[in-house]
Every structure is written in structure tokens, then in C-alpha cells.
Design a protein around this motif. Structure first.
Motif, PDB file in Angstrom:
ATOM      1  N   ALA A   7      -9.206  -3.604   6.481  1.00 35.90           N
ATOM      2  CA  ALA A   7     -10.143  -4.584   5.927  1.00 35.90           C
ATOM      3  C   ALA A   7      -9.955  -4.755   4.424  1.00 35.90           C
ATOM      4  CB  ALA A   7     -11.573  -4.176   6.242  1.00 35.90           C
ATOM      5  N   LYS A   8      -9.365  -3.764   3.756  1.00 36.68           N
ATOM      6  CA  LYS A   8      -9.148  -3.841   2.306  1.00 36.68           C
ATOM      7  C   LYS A   8      -7.808  -4.473   1.943  1.00 36.68           C
ATOM      8  CE  LYS A   8     -12.071  -0.010   0.918  1.00 36.68           C
ATOM      9  NZ  LYS A   8     -12.124   1.260   0.179  1.00 36.68           N
ATOM     10  N   LEU A   9      -6.975  -4.760   2.954  1.00 37.74           N
ATOM     11  CA  LEU A   9      -5.656  -5.322   2.690  1.00 37.74           C
ATOM     12  C   LEU A   9      -5.671  -6.835   2.822  1.00 37.74           C
ATOM     13  CD1 LEU A   9      -3.409  -2.763   4.601  1.00 37.74           C
ATOM     14  CD2 LEU A   9      -4.220  -2.679   2.237  1.00 37.74           C
ATOM     15  N   THR A  10      -4.870  -7.476   1.983  1.00 38.73           N
ATOM     16  CA  THR A  10      -4.762  -8.930   1.950  1.00 38.73           C
ATOM     17  C   THR A  10      -3.334  -9.329   2.289  1.00 38.73           C
ATOM     18  OG1 THR A  10      -6.392  -8.987   0.178  1.00 38.73           O
ATOM     19  CG2 THR A  10      -5.038 -10.947   0.450  1.00 38.73           C
ATOM     20  N   PRO A  11      -3.140 -10.375   3.085  1.00 45.04           N
ATOM     21  CA  PRO A  11      -1.775 -10.864   3.311  1.00 45.04           C
ATOM     22  C   PRO A  11      -1.183 -11.403   2.003  1.00 45.04           C
ATOM     23  CG  PRO A  11      -3.300 -11.796   4.925  1.00 45.04           C
ATOM     24  CD  PRO A  11      -4.125 -11.122   3.871  1.00 45.04           C
ATOM     25  N   LEU A  12      -0.100 -10.819   1.572  1.00 44.51           N
ATOM     26  CA  LEU A  12       0.571 -11.228   0.334  1.00 44.51           C
ATOM     27  C   LEU A  12       2.072 -11.313   0.587  1.00 44.51           C
ATOM     28  CD1 LEU A  12      -1.464  -8.975  -2.127  1.00 44.51           C
ATOM     29  CD2 LEU A  12      -1.607 -11.462  -1.919  1.00 44.51           C
ATOM     30  N   PRO A  13       2.511 -12.348   1.282  1.00 49.59           N
ATOM     31  CA  PRO A  13       3.926 -12.452   1.663  1.00 49.59           C
ATOM     32  C   PRO A  13       4.888 -12.504   0.483  1.00 49.59           C
ATOM     33  CG  PRO A  13       2.769 -14.511   2.120  1.00 49.59           C
ATOM     34  CD  PRO A  13       1.732 -13.499   1.724  1.00 49.59           C
ATOM     35  N   PRO A  25      -2.853  -4.387  -3.781  1.00 48.39           N
ATOM     36  CA  PRO A  25      -1.859  -4.197  -4.838  1.00 48.39           C
ATOM     37  C   PRO A  25      -2.180  -3.050  -5.787  1.00 48.39           C
ATOM     38  CG  PRO A  25      -2.268  -6.514  -4.511  1.00 48.39           C
ATOM     39  CD  PRO A  25      -3.306  -5.772  -3.696  1.00 48.39           C
ATOM     40  N   GLY A  26      -1.133  -2.260  -6.032  1.00 50.22           N
ATOM     41  CA  GLY A  26      -1.272  -1.095  -6.894  1.00 50.22           C
ATOM     42  C   GLY A  26      -1.715   0.146  -6.153  1.00 50.22           C
ATOM     43  N   ARG A  27      -2.113  -0.020  -4.879  1.00 55.32           N
ATOM     44  CA  ARG A  27      -2.599   1.124  -4.101  1.00 55.32           C
ATOM     45  C   ARG A  27      -1.829   1.335  -2.800  1.00 55.32           C
ATOM     46  NH1 ARG A  27      -7.697   2.422  -6.296  1.00 55.32           N
ATOM     47  NH2 ARG A  27      -8.562   0.710  -7.497  1.00 55.32           N
ATOM     48  N   VAL A  28      -1.857   0.330  -1.913  1.00 57.92           N
ATOM     49  CA  VAL A  28      -1.276   0.460  -0.579  1.00 57.92           C
ATOM     50  C   VAL A  28      -0.533  -0.817  -0.204  1.00 57.92           C
ATOM     51  CG1 VAL A  28      -1.800   0.714   1.881  1.00 57.92           C
ATOM     52  CG2 VAL A  28      -3.093   2.025   0.206  1.00 57.92           C
ATOM     53  N   TYR A  29       0.620  -0.635   0.449  1.00 55.47           N
ATOM     54  CA  TYR A  29       1.415  -1.766   0.927  1.00 55.47           C
ATOM     55  C   TYR A  29       1.897  -1.457   2.347  1.00 55.47           C
ATOM     56  CZ  TYR A  29       1.754  -2.760  -4.071  1.00 55.47           C
ATOM     57  OH  TYR A  29       1.460  -3.004  -5.389  1.00 55.47           O
ATOM     58  N   LEU A  30       1.740  -2.399   3.248  1.00 59.94           N
ATOM     59  CA  LEU A  30       2.313  -2.341   4.587  1.00 59.94           C
ATOM     60  C   LEU A  30       3.263  -3.522   4.705  1.00 59.94           C
ATOM     61  CD1 LEU A  30      -0.660  -1.621   7.029  1.00 59.94           C
ATOM     62  CD2 LEU A  30       1.268  -0.127   6.507  1.00 59.94           C
ATOM     63  N   VAL A  31       4.520  -3.237   4.953  1.00 62.78           N
ATOM     64  CA  VAL A  31       5.540  -4.286   5.003  1.00 62.78           C
ATOM     65  C   VAL A  31       6.242  -4.224   6.358  1.00 62.78           C
ATOM     66  CG1 VAL A  31       7.643  -5.187   3.953  1.00 62.78           C
ATOM     67  CG2 VAL A  31       5.890  -4.117   2.513  1.00 62.78           C
ATOM     68  N   GLY A  45       2.264  -3.852  -9.604  1.00 65.32           N
ATOM     69  CA  GLY A  45       0.827  -3.597  -9.680  1.00 65.32           C
ATOM     70  C   GLY A  45       0.453  -2.300 -10.366  1.00 65.32           C
ATOM     71  N   ALA A  46       1.342  -1.326 -10.373  1.00 59.34           N
ATOM     72  CA  ALA A  46       1.032  -0.048 -11.019  1.00 59.34           C
ATOM     73  C   ALA A  46       2.319   0.705 -11.307  1.00 59.34           C
ATOM     74  CB  ALA A  46       0.126   0.802 -10.125  1.00 59.34           C
ATOM     75  N   ASP A  47       2.422   1.233 -12.507  1.00 62.47           N
ATOM     76  CA  ASP A  47       3.589   2.011 -12.909  1.00 62.47           C
ATOM     77  C   ASP A  47       3.330   3.466 -12.538  1.00 62.47           C
ATOM     78  OD1 ASP A  47       5.976   2.799 -13.969  1.00 62.47           O
ATOM     79  OD2 ASP A  47       5.322   2.645 -16.060  1.00 62.47           O
ATOM     80  N   THR A  48       3.395   3.745 -11.252  1.00 63.44           N
ATOM     81  CA  THR A  48       3.129   5.080 -10.726  1.00 63.44           C
ATOM     82  C   THR A  48       4.042   5.315  -9.533  1.00 63.44           C
ATOM     83  OG1 THR A  48       1.369   6.564  -9.979  1.00 63.44           O
ATOM     84  CG2 THR A  48       1.286   4.304  -9.175  1.00 63.44           C
ATOM     85  N   TYR A  49       3.934   6.468  -8.921  1.00 63.34           N
ATOM     86  CA  TYR A  49       4.760   6.774  -7.762  1.00 63.34           C
ATOM     87  C   TYR A  49       4.047   6.431  -6.462  1.00 63.34           C
ATOM     88  CZ  TYR A  49       8.302   8.987 -10.583  1.00 63.34           C
ATOM     89  OH  TYR A  49       9.303   9.203 -11.496  1.00 63.34           O
ATOM     90  N   TYR A  50       4.852   6.086  -5.448  1.00 67.09           N
ATOM     91  CA  TYR A  50       4.352   5.757  -4.124  1.00 67.09           C
ATOM     92  C   TYR A  50       5.054   6.621  -3.090  1.00 67.09           C
ATOM     93  CZ  TYR A  50       2.343   1.595  -6.222  1.00 67.09           C
ATOM     94  OH  TYR A  50       1.611   0.742  -7.002  1.00 67.09           O
ATOM     95  N   SER A  51       4.282   7.173  -2.166  1.00 69.40           N
ATOM     96  CA  SER A  51       4.901   7.839  -1.021  1.00 69.40           C
ATOM     97  C   SER A  51       5.499   6.755  -0.135  1.00 69.40           C
ATOM     98  CB  SER A  51       3.876   8.675  -0.257  1.00 69.40           C
ATOM     99  OG  SER A  51       2.851   7.856   0.268  1.00 69.40           O
ATOM    100  N   VAL A  52       6.552   7.105   0.589  1.00 66.59           N
ATOM    101  CA  VAL A  52       7.273   6.150   1.422  1.00 66.59           C
ATOM    102  C   VAL A  52       7.333   6.695   2.843  1.00 66.59           C
ATOM    103  CG1 VAL A  52       9.485   4.996   1.810  1.00 66.59           C
ATOM    104  CG2 VAL A  52       8.696   5.421  -0.530  1.00 66.59           C
ATOM    105  N   GLU A  53       6.905   5.882   3.783  1.00 73.62           N
ATOM    106  CA  GLU A  53       6.986   6.272   5.179  1.00 73.62           C
ATOM    107  C   GLU A  53       7.420   5.065   6.007  1.00 73.62           C
ATOM    108  OE1 GLU A  53       4.432   9.031   8.247  1.00 73.62           O
ATOM    109  OE2 GLU A  53       3.538   8.403   6.356  1.00 73.62           O
ATOM    110  N   LEU A  87       7.093  -0.478   6.868  1.00 68.23           N
ATOM    111  CA  LEU A  87       7.149   0.358   5.678  1.00 68.23           C
ATOM    112  C   LEU A  87       5.729   0.564   5.175  1.00 68.23           C
ATOM    113  CD1 LEU A  87       8.542   1.674   3.201  1.00 68.23           C
ATOM    114  CD2 LEU A  87       8.743  -0.646   2.254  1.00 68.23           C
ATOM    115  N   TYR A  88       5.367   1.821   4.939  1.00 67.40           N
ATOM    116  CA  TYR A  88       4.028   2.155   4.421  1.00 67.40           C
ATOM    117  C   TYR A  88       4.206   2.820   3.067  1.00 67.40           C
ATOM    118  CZ  TYR A  88      -0.430   4.770   4.178  1.00 67.40           C
ATOM    119  OH  TYR A  88      -1.634   5.309   3.787  1.00 67.40           O
ATOM    120  N   LEU A  89       3.711   2.162   2.030  1.00 68.97           N
ATOM    121  CA  LEU A  89       3.753   2.698   0.668  1.00 68.97           C
ATOM    122  C   LEU A  89       2.326   2.985   0.228  1.00 68.97           C
ATOM    123  CD1 LEU A  89       6.188   0.078  -0.885  1.00 68.97           C
ATOM    124  CD2 LEU A  89       6.742   2.409  -0.231  1.00 68.97           C
ATOM    125  N   LYS A  90       2.114   4.180  -0.292  1.00 68.76           N
ATOM    126  CA  LYS A  90       0.774   4.560  -0.753  1.00 68.76           C
ATOM    127  C   LYS A  90       0.892   5.218  -2.116  1.00 68.76           C
ATOM    128  CE  LYS A  90      -3.329   7.155   0.377  1.00 68.76           C
ATOM    129  NZ  LYS A  90      -3.933   8.171   1.236  1.00 68.76           N
TER     130      LYS A  90
END
Length: 94
Positions: A7-13, A25-31, A45-53, A87-90
Motif C-alpha cells: 500500500a506504500k508503494l507507487t507505480p514508477l515505471p 523512493p529512497g526506501r524500497v523498490y520492487l522491479v 532517492g538516497a545516497d545510501t546502501y540497499y540490500s539486494v534480493e 528484484l527487491y531493493l531495501k
């Protein structure tokens, strides 16, 4: 859906070269990658690290990969042999 509040995610193609991206953006991405193993994701969105799954969309198999740093566009290659992957980026940390 168990790990992400959809519910917190927005379609951003425009954030993924595959054109299939749900994001907070800046928190979670599902691709979604309907075909192919490479995708470019805009992580400005953020200059930080993201876990990749990576997830096999057909079998549910999942594998972690090396974290990536945001702050720009990153190109990622699936570690799975599947054709259809997710792809799940967090964001790591706060």
C-alpha cells in the motif's frame, strides 16, 4: 507481499529500465523483469546502501546478492537462471 507494505508503494515505471517498478523512493523498490537478466534502476532517492534480493517469479526461489550503493543509477544482473525475476531493493539502516 509478506515483506513489503504494498500500500506504500507507487507505480514508477521511469525508475527501472524494465518499466515495471513499484517504489517508495529512497526506501524500497520492487522491479519486475519479464525477460532478460539485467536492469538499470534509478536510486537517486538516497545516497545510501540497499540490500539486494532476487526472486524467481515462477518458482519463488530467492537469492541475496551484494548490497549496492544508491545516489545514482545502478545496473544489476540477476543471480538467478530464471527468465522472469523480481528484484527487491531495501534501504539498509535508517
Amino acid at each position: 507481499s509478506r515483506r513489503v507494505d504494498l500500500a506504500k508503494l507507487t507505480p514508477l515505471p521511469n525508475l527501472a529500465s524494465s518499466k515495471y517498478c513499484l517504489a517508495d523512493p529512497g526506501r524500497v523498490y520492487l522491479v519486475y523483469l519479464p525477460e532478460g537478466k539485467e536492469v538499470t534502476v534509478d536510486l537517486r532517492g538516497a545516497d545510501t546502501y540497499y540490500s539486494v534480493e532476487w526472486f524467481n517469479a515462477e518458482t519463488g526461489e530467492r537469492r541475496r546478492a551484494v548490497p549496492v550503493r544508491g545516489g545514482g543509477q545502478v545496473q544489476l544482473t540477476s543471480v538467478l537462471s530464471a527468465t522472469q525475476t523480481v528484484l527487491y531493493l531495501k534501504r539498509v539502516g535508517k
